[in-house]
Enzyme design. Structure first.
Site, PDB file in Angstrom:
ATOM      1  N   ALA A   1      -5.493 -59.213 -35.064  1.00  0.00           N
ATOM      2  CA  ALA A   1      -6.428 -58.504 -34.190  1.00  0.00           C
ATOM      3  C   ALA A   1      -5.695 -57.990 -32.965  1.00  0.00           C
ATOM      4  O   ALA A   1      -4.589 -58.447 -32.644  1.00  0.00           O
ATOM      5  CB  ALA A   1      -7.568 -59.431 -33.755  1.00  0.00           C
ATOM      6  N   TYR A   2      -6.321 -57.050 -32.297  1.00  0.00           N
ATOM      7  CA  TYR A   2      -5.884 -56.652 -30.960  1.00  0.00           C
ATOM      8  C   TYR A   2      -6.561 -57.624 -30.006  1.00  0.00           C
ATOM      9  O   TYR A   2      -7.778 -57.605 -29.836  1.00  0.00           O
ATOM     10  CB  TYR A   2      -6.318 -55.213 -30.668  1.00  0.00           C
ATOM     11  CG  TYR A   2      -5.839 -54.672 -29.338  1.00  0.00           C
ATOM     12  CD1 TYR A   2      -4.863 -53.692 -29.281  1.00  0.00           C
ATOM     13  CD2 TYR A   2      -6.364 -55.145 -28.140  1.00  0.00           C
ATOM     14  CE1 TYR A   2      -4.413 -53.192 -28.060  1.00  0.00           C
ATOM     15  CE2 TYR A   2      -5.923 -54.663 -26.925  1.00  0.00           C
ATOM     16  CZ  TYR A   2      -4.959 -53.684 -26.888  1.00  0.00           C
ATOM     17  OH  TYR A   2      -4.511 -53.198 -25.672  1.00  0.00           O
TER      18      TYR A   2
ATOM     19  N   GLN B   1      -0.949 -66.681 -33.856  1.00  0.00           N
ATOM     20  CA  GLN B   1      -1.218 -68.120 -33.815  1.00  0.00           C
ATOM     21  C   GLN B   1      -1.922 -68.627 -35.075  1.00  0.00           C
ATOM     22  O   GLN B   1      -1.458 -69.561 -35.728  1.00  0.00           O
ATOM     23  CB  GLN B   1      -2.092 -68.456 -32.599  1.00  0.00           C
ATOM     24  CG  GLN B   1      -1.442 -68.233 -31.253  1.00  0.00           C
ATOM     25  CD  GLN B   1      -2.347 -68.718 -30.144  1.00  0.00           C
ATOM     26  OE1 GLN B   1      -2.444 -69.904 -29.864  1.00  0.00           O
ATOM     27  NE2 GLN B   1      -3.050 -67.792 -29.507  1.00  0.00           N
TER      28      GLN B   1
ATOM     29  N   TYR C   1     -12.850 -55.355 -25.757  1.00  0.00           N
ATOM     30  CA  TYR C   1     -12.412 -56.254 -26.823  1.00  0.00           C
ATOM     31  C   TYR C   1     -13.601 -56.755 -27.629  1.00  0.00           C
ATOM     32  O   TYR C   1     -13.622 -56.682 -28.863  1.00  0.00           O
ATOM     33  CB  TYR C   1     -11.633 -57.421 -26.221  1.00  0.00           C
ATOM     34  CG  TYR C   1     -11.363 -58.540 -27.194  1.00  0.00           C
ATOM     35  CD1 TYR C   1     -10.480 -58.367 -28.256  1.00  0.00           C
ATOM     36  CD2 TYR C   1     -11.985 -59.780 -27.054  1.00  0.00           C
ATOM     37  CE1 TYR C   1     -10.232 -59.390 -29.156  1.00  0.00           C
ATOM     38  CE2 TYR C   1     -11.733 -60.815 -27.942  1.00  0.00           C
ATOM     39  CZ  TYR C   1     -10.865 -60.611 -28.988  1.00  0.00           C
ATOM     40  OH  TYR C   1     -10.620 -61.633 -29.876  1.00  0.00           O
TER      41      TYR C   1
ATOM     42  N   THR D   1     -15.006 -63.482 -32.607  1.00  0.00           N
ATOM     43  CA  THR D   1     -14.847 -64.082 -31.282  1.00  0.00           C
ATOM     44  C   THR D   1     -16.173 -64.367 -30.591  1.00  0.00           C
ATOM     45  O   THR D   1     -17.195 -63.721 -30.881  1.00  0.00           O
ATOM     46  CB  THR D   1     -14.030 -63.114 -30.402  1.00  0.00           C
ATOM     47  OG1 THR D   1     -13.979 -63.585 -29.052  1.00  0.00           O
ATOM     48  CG2 THR D   1     -14.638 -61.722 -30.386  1.00  0.00           C
TER      49      THR D   1
ATOM     50  N   LEU E   1      -1.220 -52.328 -38.469  1.00  0.00           N
ATOM     51  CA  LEU E   1      -2.668 -52.247 -38.325  1.00  0.00           C
ATOM     52  C   LEU E   1      -3.128 -51.071 -37.475  1.00  0.00           C
ATOM     53  O   LEU E   1      -4.335 -50.820 -37.376  1.00  0.00           O
ATOM     54  CB  LEU E   1      -3.214 -53.551 -37.748  1.00  0.00           C
ATOM     55  CG  LEU E   1      -3.011 -54.792 -38.622  1.00  0.00           C
ATOM     56  CD1 LEU E   1      -3.670 -56.002 -37.994  1.00  0.00           C
ATOM     57  CD2 LEU E   1      -3.537 -54.575 -40.028  1.00  0.00           C
TER      58      LEU E   1
END
Length: 307
Positions: free
Chosen positions: A61-62, A11, A132, A102, A38
């Protein structure tokens, strides 16, 4: 300036690919997964050494929060180890790294004596409550420890009209159901990927205006909260999506009724913070960037759909 952009199929990366092209005198390199996997640290390191970018922008990112509970090693590699490698390599080159993090680095417990929620600042103690969040914090810590020129931009509840996200899920369900039950006890600010990309591009432009000075990073480098203005919960976000989509006639039928439920009625493998509200005062004071109200950003995001 040579910019290495990761995650261009995500995104934020997709939006950045568009906004960065508006800047003059830049070469944007946005490798696909085959060239920059990655999950393969050695490949990432070699690619950076080959490209020798002036700036790495890393939105990749994951992000599968629940799946990360069962794939902690992979999440750590992508969210923790890869940013560490990027920081090490860009320091050798003398360039800079812009990395996205985040709200999940916090435990969500910050509140006033009366129980009301208080926005987190950049100085608040981190304490992630899921895999996460722990892996994203590991990435932050590695970047800081490297002492490279960097910006860490903490955002929350990212959405767009591209990829998979809450907005697109709600728009799909709106045409399938008469009633939606959405969690109403987790608070934060929905943040449009398009705004994230434009604000990031504005910051890059400010660095360019300063002749890409190394001293600029001493003044402006560090960690910033990077979210829309205002506060809501997931139910409130869904209700506003339905309201705006209905006004813009984006739905095939009448908008469904959106009802709030406690998170205990919707258990997930990963715990979520109750309070994901982030103060963006530092962003405004340092860069002169005023985040839009989350409702206004949603309207801007939906506008192209209506044209």
């Amino acid at each position: 300036m040579r910019i290495l952009l990761t995650g261009s199929t995500g995104q934020v990366g997709n939006a950045l690919l568009s906004t960065l092209q508006r800047l003059d005198h830049n070469e944007i390199i946005a490798p696909q997964r085959a060239q920059m996997d990655l999950s393969n640290p050695d490949q990432v390191r070699q690619l950076i050494q080959d490209i020798k970018p002036d700036l790495i922008i890393n939105p990749a990112a994951y992000t599968a929060v629940d799946k990360a509970e069962a794939e902690a090693n992979l999440a750590q590699t992508i969210n923790g180890d890869i940013p560490s490698i990027m920081a090490e390599e860009i320091k050798k080159i003398g360039g800079a790294l812009i990395h996205y993090s985040t709200d999940y680095v916090f435990d969500g417990s910050k509140h006033a004596e009366d129980g009301s929620l208080i926005a987190y600042t950049e100085e608040d103690q981190t304490a992630p409550i899921n895999v996460y969040g722990k892996t994203k914090l590991a990435g932050e810590q590695a970047i800081i420890a490297s002492n490279c020129n960097h910006l860490i931009l903490r955002t929350s509840w990212v959405y767009s009209t591209f990829g998979k996200n809450f907005l697109l899920t709600m728009l799909r369900l709106a045409n399938e159901r008469e009633e939606l039950k959405i969690v109403n006890d987790q608070w934060g600010a929905p943040t449009w990927a398009g705004w994230i990309a434009q604000a990031t591009t504005d910051i890059v432009s400010q660095w360019q205006t300063a002749s890409m000075s190394q001293d600029w990073w001493k003044e402006y480098g560090g960690t910033y909260n990077f979210t829309s203005g205002g506060t809501t919960n997931w139910c409130g976000f869904a209700q506003e999506i339905m309201r705006q989509a209905d006004v813009k006639r984006l739905l095939k039928k009448n908008a469904p009724v959106v009802l709030g439920i406690p998170s205990t009625d919707y258990p997930t493998p990963a715990k979520r913070p109750v309070n994901s509200i982030l103060s963006s005062d530092k962003l405004r004071d340092k860069f002169g960037i005023q985040p839009p109200a989350w409702q206004d950003a949603l309207a801007a995001c939906l506008e192209p759909i209506n044209n």
